[in-house]
Design an enzyme around this catalytic site. Structure first.
Site, PDB file in Angstrom:
ATOM      1  N   ASN A  12       0.851  -1.194   0.000  1.00  0.00           N
ATOM      2  CA  ASN A  12       0.000   0.000   0.000  1.00  0.00           C
ATOM      3  C   ASN A  12       0.886   1.244   0.000  1.00  0.00           C
ATOM      4  O   ASN A  12       1.444   1.612   1.026  1.00  0.00           O
ATOM      5  CB  ASN A  12      -0.904  -0.042   1.252  1.00  0.00           C
ATOM      6  CG  ASN A  12      -1.771   1.202   1.368  1.00  0.00           C
ATOM      7  OD1 ASN A  12      -1.857   1.992   0.444  1.00  0.00           O
ATOM      8  ND2 ASN A  12      -2.409   1.358   2.531  1.00  0.00           N
ATOM      9  N   TRP A  13       1.005   1.854  -1.167  1.00  0.00           N
ATOM     10  CA  TRP A  13       1.887   3.022  -1.302  1.00  0.00           C
ATOM     11  C   TRP A  13       1.271   4.301  -0.747  1.00  0.00           C
ATOM     12  O   TRP A  13       1.930   5.352  -0.736  1.00  0.00           O
ATOM     13  CB  TRP A  13       2.230   3.258  -2.778  1.00  0.00           C
ATOM     14  CG  TRP A  13       3.138   2.264  -3.406  1.00  0.00           C
ATOM     15  CD1 TRP A  13       3.741   1.177  -2.813  1.00  0.00           C
ATOM     16  CD2 TRP A  13       3.560   2.265  -4.773  1.00  0.00           C
ATOM     17  NE1 TRP A  13       4.502   0.512  -3.739  1.00  0.00           N
ATOM     18  CE2 TRP A  13       4.414   1.163  -4.953  1.00  0.00           C
ATOM     19  CE3 TRP A  13       3.300   3.094  -5.869  1.00  0.00           C
ATOM     20  CZ2 TRP A  13       5.003   0.856  -6.177  1.00  0.00           C
ATOM     21  CZ3 TRP A  13       3.881   2.796  -7.087  1.00  0.00           C
ATOM     22  CH2 TRP A  13       4.734   1.685  -7.242  1.00  0.00           C
ATOM     23  N   LYS A  14       0.002   4.245  -0.402  1.00  0.00           N
ATOM     24  CA  LYS A  14      -0.706   5.446   0.082  1.00  0.00           C
ATOM     25  C   LYS A  14      -0.517   6.578  -0.946  1.00  0.00           C
ATOM     26  O   LYS A  14      -0.535   6.292  -2.148  1.00  0.00           O
ATOM     27  CB  LYS A  14      -0.246   5.790   1.497  1.00  0.00           C
ATOM     28  CG  LYS A  14      -0.368   4.553   2.409  1.00  0.00           C
ATOM     29  CD  LYS A  14      -0.241   4.815   3.865  1.00  0.00           C
ATOM     30  CE  LYS A  14      -0.428   3.510   4.624  1.00  0.00           C
ATOM     31  NZ  LYS A  14      -0.375   3.652   6.080  1.00  0.00           N
ATOM     32  N   HIS A 104      -9.975   1.941   4.659  1.00  0.00           N
ATOM     33  CA  HIS A 104      -8.717   2.065   5.404  1.00  0.00           C
ATOM     34  C   HIS A 104      -8.915   3.105   6.508  1.00  0.00           C
ATOM     35  O   HIS A 104      -9.625   4.107   6.315  1.00  0.00           O
ATOM     36  CB  HIS A 104      -7.587   2.485   4.453  1.00  0.00           C
ATOM     37  CG  HIS A 104      -6.229   2.374   5.079  1.00  0.00           C
ATOM     38  ND1 HIS A 104      -5.775   3.288   5.991  1.00  0.00           N
ATOM     39  CD2 HIS A 104      -5.251   1.442   4.950  1.00  0.00           C
ATOM     40  CE1 HIS A 104      -4.563   2.922   6.400  1.00  0.00           C
ATOM     41  NE2 HIS A 104      -4.224   1.799   5.780  1.00  0.00           N
ATOM     42  N   GLU A 161      -6.423  -4.164  10.934  1.00  0.00           N
ATOM     43  CA  GLU A 161      -5.396  -3.116  11.025  1.00  0.00           C
ATOM     44  C   GLU A 161      -5.605  -2.304  12.306  1.00  0.00           C
ATOM     45  O   GLU A 161      -6.324  -1.288  12.287  1.00  0.00           O
ATOM     46  CB  GLU A 161      -5.500  -2.185   9.810  1.00  0.00           C
ATOM     47  CG  GLU A 161      -5.113  -2.851   8.510  1.00  0.00           C
ATOM     48  CD  GLU A 161      -4.299  -1.910   7.646  1.00  0.00           C
ATOM     49  OE1 GLU A 161      -3.179  -2.281   7.272  1.00  0.00           O
ATOM     50  OE2 GLU A 161      -4.767  -0.800   7.381  1.00  0.00           O
ATOM     51  N   GLY A 167       2.004   2.382  10.822  1.00  0.00           N
ATOM     52  CA  GLY A 167       3.075   3.355  10.655  1.00  0.00           C
ATOM     53  C   GLY A 167       3.847   3.673  11.922  1.00  0.00           C
ATOM     54  O   GLY A 167       4.588   4.654  11.971  1.00  0.00           O
ATOM     55  N   SER A 198       2.711  -2.045  10.519  1.00  0.00           N
ATOM     56  CA  SER A 198       4.149  -2.192  10.792  1.00  0.00           C
ATOM     57  C   SER A 198       4.675  -3.597  10.470  1.00  0.00           C
ATOM     58  O   SER A 198       5.504  -4.147  11.196  1.00  0.00           O
ATOM     59  CB  SER A 198       4.469  -1.802  12.245  1.00  0.00           C
ATOM     60  OG  SER A 198       4.114  -0.456  12.478  1.00  0.00           O
ATOM     61  N   GLY A 217       2.513  -1.089   4.416  1.00  0.00           N
ATOM     62  CA  GLY A 217       2.654   0.309   4.005  1.00  0.00           C
ATOM     63  C   GLY A 217       4.113   0.686   3.880  1.00  0.00           C
ATOM     64  O   GLY A 217       4.749   0.501   2.839  1.00  0.00           O
TER      65      GLY A 217
HETATM   66  P1  PGA Z   1       2.396   0.434   7.770  1.00  0.00           P
HETATM   67  O1  PGA Z   1       0.986   0.739   7.041  1.00  0.00           O
HETATM   68  O2  PGA Z   1       2.912  -0.857   7.197  1.00  0.00           O
HETATM   69  O3  PGA Z   1       3.250   1.614   7.442  1.00  0.00           O
HETATM   70  O4  PGA Z   1       2.098   0.301   9.216  1.00  0.00           O
HETATM   71  C1  PGA Z   1       0.034  -0.284   6.893  1.00  0.00           C
HETATM   72  C2  PGA Z   1      -1.253   0.266   6.348  1.00  0.00           C
HETATM   73  O5  PGA Z   1      -1.651   1.385   6.712  1.00  0.00           O
HETATM   74  O6  PGA Z   1      -1.915  -0.376   5.514  1.00  0.00           O
END
Ligand code: PGA
Length: 237
Positions: A12-14, A104, A161, A167, A198, A217
């Protein structure tokens, strides 16, 4: 209870990456990930909408990446029509979109998406033959499920999640993921459950033993780190 479907690993590149950065990520990934093909997991790239078309073209023309597909990070809760700024499933037709992330926590938090909005997006995705990946945290799992019909529930993948894990480097324990997966199965039925928050090369293998996949992410933003994560996953599945 884990389902028997192929495991999925979603990048997920956001809202990161320029067009040039997306291009260079793919070029690096293509070189490094070839040896990980034909394995028993599917790699899913979920870039910003702007990158979907070029990546779709590249994937169609890259015969070495057989188990890599595309997802969108969101889609419109409305069909095609007079909805300025929205991306409908009609816009996405023929681009080879396999999955759509919906609900999300960042969409819920910053864009004020409701459980009903998420349910409408699930409906749009399913009508277009796109598999919805419904992102939930434990405290609103039941409320989100209540906005979906029984048929819709059974067609979803659910991504657990926990907010505090996203993050932060503060990934959930395996025991927590197992407990919440069981709860998800009680509410949604025997759907695939994946974990996100994470996930890194250091912890991915453990999650893959107890789930149907992971949503990644930060550790997906550099092709090298993502390939390291896939390599660690490969040793486990
Ligand atoms: P992260 O993000 O791996 O940076 O925790 C995961 C997500 O938000 O899908």
């Amino acid at each position: 209870m884990k389902s028997t479907v192929m495991k999925i690993i979603i990048a997920n590149w956001k809202s990161h990456k320029s067009a040039a950065e997306a291009d260079s990520w793919f070029a690096d990934f293509e070189k490094q990930a070839v040896q990980l093909q034909n394995s028993s997991f599917e790699v899913v790239i979920a870039p910003a909408f702007i990158h979907i078309h070029p990546l779709s073209w590249r994937l169609k023309n890259t015969s070495s990446l057989k188990n890599t597909v595309l997802a969108v990070q969101d889609l419109s809760s409305f069909p095609a029509g007079s909805y300025t700024g929205a991306i409908s499933t009609q816009n996405l037709a023929s681009l080879g979109i396999s999955y759509a992330l919906v609900g999300h926590s960042e969409r819920r938090r910053y864009f004020h998406e409701t459980h009903q909005d998420v349910a409408n997006k699930v409906d749009q995705a399913l009508q277009a033959g796109i598999k919805p990946v419904v992102c939930i945290d434990e405290q609103y799992l039941a409320a989100q499920a209540a906005a979906l019909s029984k048929e819709q529930l059974s067609e979803c993948i659910v991504a657990y999640e926990p907010l505090e894990a996203i993050g932060s480097g503060n990934n959930a324990t395996a025991a927590d993921v197992t407990t919440v997966s069981d709860r998800i199965h009680e509410v949604f039925g025997a759907v695939p459950v994946i974990y996100g928050g994470s996930v890194t090369a250091a912890n991915v293998a453990e999650y893959l033993t107890i789930t149907d996949g992971v949503l990644v992410g930060t550790a997906s933003l550099e092709a090298k780190a993502f390939v390291e994560l896939l390599t660690a996953a490969h040793s486990k599945v």
